[in-house]
Design a protein around this motif. Sequence first.
Motif: not given
Length: 309
Positions: A106-109, A135-156
Amino acid sequence: MDSFGPEEIILKKSLLADGALLLVTMTWGLNFVVMKNALTKITPYLYLGIRFTLASIFLAIIFNRQLRKLSKEELKGGLIIGLCVFMGFVTQTIGLLYTTPGKSGFITSIYVVLVPFLAFFLTKEFPGWFQVLGAIVTFTGLGIISINEDFTINIGDALTLLCAVAFALQIIYTEQYVKKSNPINIAILQTGVTGLLTMVMSFWLEPFPVTIDPMIWTAILYAVIFCTAGAFAIQNIAQKYTSSTHAAVIMGMESVFAGLFSLIFWGETMTLRTLFGFSLIFGGVLITELMPAIPPKPADVRTLEEINK
């Protein structure tokens, strides 16, 4: 026998191109799961090096007559597109070590959304407000699945986002070069460049394996034949008959297939948060590519005609 006019022939070629791209997309979606399993038993750069080197040799043997007529334009296009493919697959493959097949797909898409924005820097044409909304909707979705509770992003996830940028550039440059060059020669070169660079990185950064598990060869051969040699040859030919944005939205279905196959074969757990994020990403992709295709209302057409008068 029925005869077809130029418009019907173009439409048929466009439909065949779209069908071919959808088939390519399905094989790529399945390969997220195949590759995830393979990376538990083989180092990432070696996997990519073998995969792309074999794919390039495979294409060169089959299309050796065309390769003998290689032009400077094809050489230039193959090198540029090859660098984009190299960056895309390296970041995607390394990223897949630290994320799930479904999230990776999904992130690749997101490259679908990025194509018109990156094309803007080349054409200076504003992509349109629907693309901005998508773009706004897509990156909102990216933030929901990628940003952790401590506001860090998984390196993967971060690496996979870089992969999306590289693949967006690949699609843009592919459209630019294949419409005035031989798409097969470019496919041979782009896979060869990727294979050479990743093999060099493997020798430089990874321990050389004594043996390779026989099951890994099954995964590699699947990737070589269906996801690399066949896929890039088909994509390059198909993009002679369709635009980069049209190709991008079809190949954006890769994320759906990746999520489906990850659920079936990898047993990936889909939480409500993950599903909501996936839905936003997919929705943003659809907004970006399908909304501009809606024809203007008759009232709008009459207004334009009056203005033209």
